[in-house]
Write a protein that holds these residues in place. Structure first.
Motif, short mmCIF file in Angstrom:
data_model
loop_
_atom_site.label_atom_id
_atom_site.label_comp_id
_atom_site.label_asym_id
_atom_site.label_seq_id
_atom_site.Cartn_x
_atom_site.Cartn_y
_atom_site.Cartn_z
N ASP A 172 3.07 18.39 4.43
CA ASP A 172 3.87 19.34 4.11
C ASP A 172 4.11 20.49 4.92
OD1 ASP A 172 1.35 20.59 3.69
OD2 ASP A 172 1.62 21.02 1.42
N SER B 273 -8.61 32.28 11.90
CA SER B 273 -9.31 33.64 11.48
C SER B 273 -9.90 34.44 12.75
CB SER B 273 -10.39 33.32 10.39
OG SER B 273 -11.27 32.28 10.87
N LYS B 274 -9.46 33.62 13.92
CA LYS B 274 -10.44 34.32 14.95
C LYS B 274 -9.07 34.47 16.05
CE LYS B 274 -13.89 31.19 13.82
NZ LYS B 274 -13.47 29.98 13.13
N THR C 12 -5.77 15.52 2.42
CA THR C 12 -4.97 16.73 1.91
C THR C 12 -5.54 18.14 1.82
OG1 THR C 12 -5.04 16.21 -0.35
CG2 THR C 12 -2.84 15.69 0.70
N ARG D 254 -4.92 30.05 5.37
CA ARG D 254 -5.27 28.58 5.64
C ARG D 254 -4.44 28.01 6.57
NH1 ARG D 254 -9.34 25.10 4.18
NH2 ARG D 254 -8.54 23.05 4.76
N ILE E 129 -14.57 32.61 6.17
CA ILE E 129 -13.35 33.12 6.34
C ILE E 129 -13.14 34.93 5.97
CG2 ILE E 129 -10.90 32.92 5.85
CD1 ILE E 129 -11.46 29.95 5.36
N PHE F 54 -0.82 15.75 -6.74
CA PHE F 54 0.10 14.56 -6.47
C PHE F 54 -0.39 13.10 -7.15
CE2 PHE F 54 -1.34 11.98 -3.20
CZ PHE F 54 -2.20 12.68 -2.41
N ILE G 5 -10.43 11.61 2.71
CA ILE G 5 -11.50 12.25 3.90
C ILE G 5 -11.06 13.63 4.00
CG2 ILE G 5 -11.17 9.97 5.22
CD1 ILE G 5 -8.99 11.17 7.06
N HIS H 164 -16.66 21.43 6.35
CA HIS H 164 -17.04 22.01 7.78
C HIS H 164 -16.20 20.98 8.78
CE1 HIS H 164 -20.41 24.17 6.07
NE2 HIS H 164 -21.08 23.23 6.31
N PRO I 297 -14.16 16.05 8.87
CA PRO I 297 -12.79 15.10 8.65
C PRO I 297 -12.74 14.07 9.77
CG PRO I 297 -12.23 17.72 8.43
CD PRO I 297 -13.61 17.32 8.75
N SER J 236 -19.47 29.83 13.44
CA SER J 236 -18.85 31.00 12.96
C SER J 236 -18.94 31.98 14.11
CB SER J 236 -19.44 31.52 11.77
OG SER J 236 -18.48 32.36 11.26
C1 FAD Z 1 -9.18 30.08 8.66
C2 FAD Z 1 -10.13 28.95 8.57
C3 FAD Z 1 -11.23 28.89 9.54
C4 FAD Z 1 -12.12 28.06 9.76
N1 FAD Z 1 -13.12 28.11 10.58
C5 FAD Z 1 -13.91 27.15 10.69
C6 FAD Z 1 -15.30 27.60 11.61
O1 FAD Z 1 -15.37 28.13 12.40
N2 FAD Z 1 -16.29 26.13 11.53
C7 FAD Z 1 -15.99 25.20 10.70
O2 FAD Z 1 -16.81 24.40 10.68
N3 FAD Z 1 -15.02 24.94 9.82
C8 FAD Z 1 -13.88 26.15 9.92
N4 FAD Z 1 -12.91 25.89 8.92
C9 FAD Z 1 -12.86 24.57 8.32
C10 FAD Z 1 -12.04 23.43 8.78
O3 FAD Z 1 -10.69 24.01 9.42
C11 FAD Z 1 -11.67 22.33 7.87
O4 FAD Z 1 -12.80 21.65 7.37
C12 FAD Z 1 -10.57 21.62 8.28
O5 FAD Z 1 -9.32 22.08 8.77
C13 FAD Z 1 -10.46 20.37 7.19
O6 FAD Z 1 -9.45 19.37 7.69
P1 FAD Z 1 -8.77 18.26 6.69
O7 FAD Z 1 -7.81 17.49 7.58
O8 FAD Z 1 -9.62 17.67 5.71
O9 FAD Z 1 -7.98 19.58 5.84
P2 FAD Z 1 -6.68 20.36 6.11
O10 FAD Z 1 -6.95 20.92 7.38
O11 FAD Z 1 -6.61 21.16 5.15
O12 FAD Z 1 -5.33 19.63 6.06
C14 FAD Z 1 -4.90 19.21 4.93
C15 FAD Z 1 -3.26 19.04 5.22
O13 FAD Z 1 -2.59 18.30 4.25
C16 FAD Z 1 -1.45 19.11 3.67
N5 FAD Z 1 -1.25 18.69 2.42
C17 FAD Z 1 -1.78 19.04 1.30
N6 FAD Z 1 -1.11 18.64 0.17
C18 FAD Z 1 -0.24 17.79 0.77
C19 FAD Z 1 0.71 16.93 -0.17
N7 FAD Z 1 0.76 16.71 -1.29
N8 FAD Z 1 1.73 16.18 0.60
C20 FAD Z 1 1.46 16.27 2.13
N9 FAD Z 1 0.79 17.07 2.60
C21 FAD Z 1 -0.07 17.91 2.05
C22 FAD Z 1 -1.86 20.55 3.86
O14 FAD Z 1 -0.89 21.35 3.75
C23 FAD Z 1 -2.57 20.33 5.38
O15 FAD Z 1 -1.62 20.47 6.36
C24 FAD Z 1 -11.88 26.70 8.92
C25 FAD Z 1 -10.90 26.78 7.89
C26 FAD Z 1 -9.96 27.74 8.09
C27 FAD Z 1 -8.73 27.54 6.94
#
Ligand code: FAD
Ligand code: SF4
Lengths: 402, 63
Positions: free
Chosen positions: A35, A47-48, A106, A127, A153, A244, A278, A298, A302, A339
């Motif tokens: 999305d 956040s950094k 997602t 986010r 965060i 969804f 995942i 964490h 993923p 962190s």
């Molecule tokens: C600000 C911030 C700082 C962080 N710092 C750390 C850190 O220092 N150390 C650490 O270990 N972890 C940290 N994390 C955690 C880490 O970034 C996440 O664990 C990781 O991004 C997860 O990846 P993901 O692919 O599972 O999900 P996400 O990265 O959340 O990706 C999901 C994607 O799916 C999309 N989506 C959602 N719903 C739909 C839909 N219906 N249709 C299509 N697309 C959709 C979303 O928009 C997004 O783009 C941090 C997270 C954030 C937000």
């Protein structure tokens, strides 16, 4: 036409799943739907560095390896619904895409304040890259920044805002920030270090009201105290993106429930053969560390889950005998996180919040240190400041004793 | 022969790469990253994994 494998969520989990499928020898159609308008990028810098420097998408984008050349990326296009029986997803724009297998990545979205009166400007969550860019322009020297929520965060954003010269107050509901993830000792230590840099903490408090109609001017705590505020950062936790999937026979209570091989489960606990979840959105068994299923937010999760699903699906789709042993082998990660807050750079392995006893193993409070997190005789986690090699040395010994 | 480059401006010495490709990456006595800029082709998968798990996305194959 042979149906493609469809990946929903074009972030780290989605990207790594696509990579893992190609590396496993799957050469069929691959569609990644996201999305956000951006190609996959790394979230921790949001956040950094992204708040502190003039960083753009290119600086945080993940490289797209050549094996993914023929992937169809459908970006800026949320999936609005799915029909797991018919094996199809439908985008908000009305495009129906049929799949042979579905990988859901997602992630989460920030929980937002729902107060009777919310000003039009000055309240933020972090986010996405767009969130961070919008916030960055308001973090100017002297700005009165209130961070609501004292988790990772929130604490990282507080440190970054303070480094930029803002006047920063963190409001948290517990007695100390980071209590749940780190435990009292280390959490208190980090609070003291943040305070030494001028970050103020108002703990055991909740927000009752926000003042300002057009732009935020202040926040009112449940104690009645009002804090002047130009920028409010809401960091009060997150919710899984599962809407969804409504209308399907799938357990989406607190994230998508998956089994040890990451297959999504029906309400009765039976797996869907061709639906996987995942990353942050998945609630999975992690028996090495705790008895219940849970989500683990964490960064290493993923990628590890994506690898596993890529191997399982490649093994099934290509009948590659070399991958066959991945089919039944349970997913068994060692969670890891880091962190950065001012000079504090934390590194951890395991699931610290499972501990009932926390002991200082190396170093001293206020200095570089390593803590062990114990549950009975088992060390379920290790976390420390500095002392990287020491912390890493404990990595392979964390986990429940069988 | 693989050629490996770590952007030392980005690297924060987290050592995640060390677990994936211990013959290529190591933390020294000061907890700073040290690595071999070349490695045998047999290390390809390990180095690819190290690239994936680096939190700072600091590792790349050099041209
Ligand atoms: C600000 C911030 C700082 C962080 N710092 C750390 C850190 O220092 N150390 C650490 O270990 N972890 C940290 N994390 C955690 C880490 O970034 C996440 O664990 C990781 O991004 C997860 O990846 P993901 O692919 O599972 O999900 P996400 O990265 O959340 O990706 C999901 C994607 O799916 C999309 N989506 C959602 N719903 C739909 C839909 N219906 N249709 C299509 N697309 C959709 C979303 O928009 C997004 O783009 C941090 C997270 C954030 C937000
Ligand atoms: S994983 Fe990345 S940041 Fe960590 S030591 Fe290796 S290169 Fe540096």
């Amino acid at each position: 036409m042979i149906r493609p494998i469809v990946i929903v969520g074009a972030s780290m989990g989605g990207l790594r799943a696509a990579e893992s499928l190609r590396k496993g020898g799957y050469t069929g159609g691959l569609v990644v739907i996201g999305d956000e308008p951006h190609a996959p990028y790394n979230r921790p810098p949001l956040s950094k560095e992204v708040l502190a420097e003039q960083v753009d998408h290119a600086a945080v984008a993940f490289p797209i390896p050549p094996v993914l050349e023929d992937v169809e990326w459908v970006l800026g296009s949320p999936v609005a619904s799915a029909d797991l029986e018919a094996q199809s997803v439908t985008t908000a724009g009305g495009r129906v895409i049929e799949y042979s297998a579905l990988v859901i990545a997602t992630g989460l979205r920030p929980r937002r304040l729902e107060l009777a009166q919310m000003p039009a400007r000055g309240t933020h969550a972090i986010r996405t890259l767009d969130d961070a860019m919008a916030l960055r322009s308001e973090l100017i020297p002297g700005a009165r920044v209130v961070v609501y929520g004292a988790g990772f965060i929130g604490c990282e954003a507080a440190a970054t805002a303070r480094k930029l010269g803002a006047d920063v107050t963190v409001i948290g509901k517990g007695p100390v920030p980071l209590l749940r993830p780190l435990g009292l000792q280390l959490a208190s230590d980090i609070q003291a270090r943040q305070e030494a840099h001028g970050v103020k903490f108002v703990m055991n408090s909740n927000l009752a009201r926000i003042e300002g109609t057009d732009t935020i001017t202040g926040v009112v705590l449940d104690s009645g105290v009002t804090l002047p505020c130009d920028v409010l950062i809401e960091a009060i936790g997150s919710e899984p993106n599962v809407e969804f999937l409504h209308g399907n026979d799938i357990d989406i209570d607190d994230g998508i429930h998956v089994d040890a091989t990451l297959h999504a489960l029906r309400a009765n606990g039976q797996p869907w053969d061709n639906v996987f979840a995942i990353g942050d959105v998945a609630r999975f068994p992690i028996p090495q560390f705790c008895e219940t299923t849970r989500r683990v937010e964490h960064w290493n999760i993923p990628t590890e889950m994506a690898r596993k699903v890529g191997q399982i699906l490649s093994a099934t789709m290509t009948e590659n005998p070399a991958l066959a042993d991945h089919l039944a082998k349970p997913f068994a990660p060692i969670p890891s996180f880091w962190s950065d807050q001012f000079e504090v750079s934390l590194l951890a392995y395991g699931l610290l919040d499972q501990a009932d006893d926390i002991r200082l193993l190396e170093g001293a409070v206020g200095e570089n240190c390593v803590y062990g997190y114990f549950k009975g005789d088992s060390m379920v986690g290790v976390c420390g400041i500095g002392m990287r090699s020491k912390i890493m040395g404990y990595r392979n010994s964390v986990g429940l004793v069988a | 022969m693989l050629k490996i480059h770590v952007d030392m401006d980005k690297c924060q010495h987290y050592g995640q790469c060390v677990f994936e490709a211990p013959t290529v990456f190591a933390l020294n006595d000061d907890d700073k990253l040290e690595y071999h800029a070349t490695a045998d082709d047999s290390e390809l998968e390990n180095v690819e994994r190290a690239i994936d798990v680096c939190p700072m996305q600091a590792i790349a194959f050099a041209k």
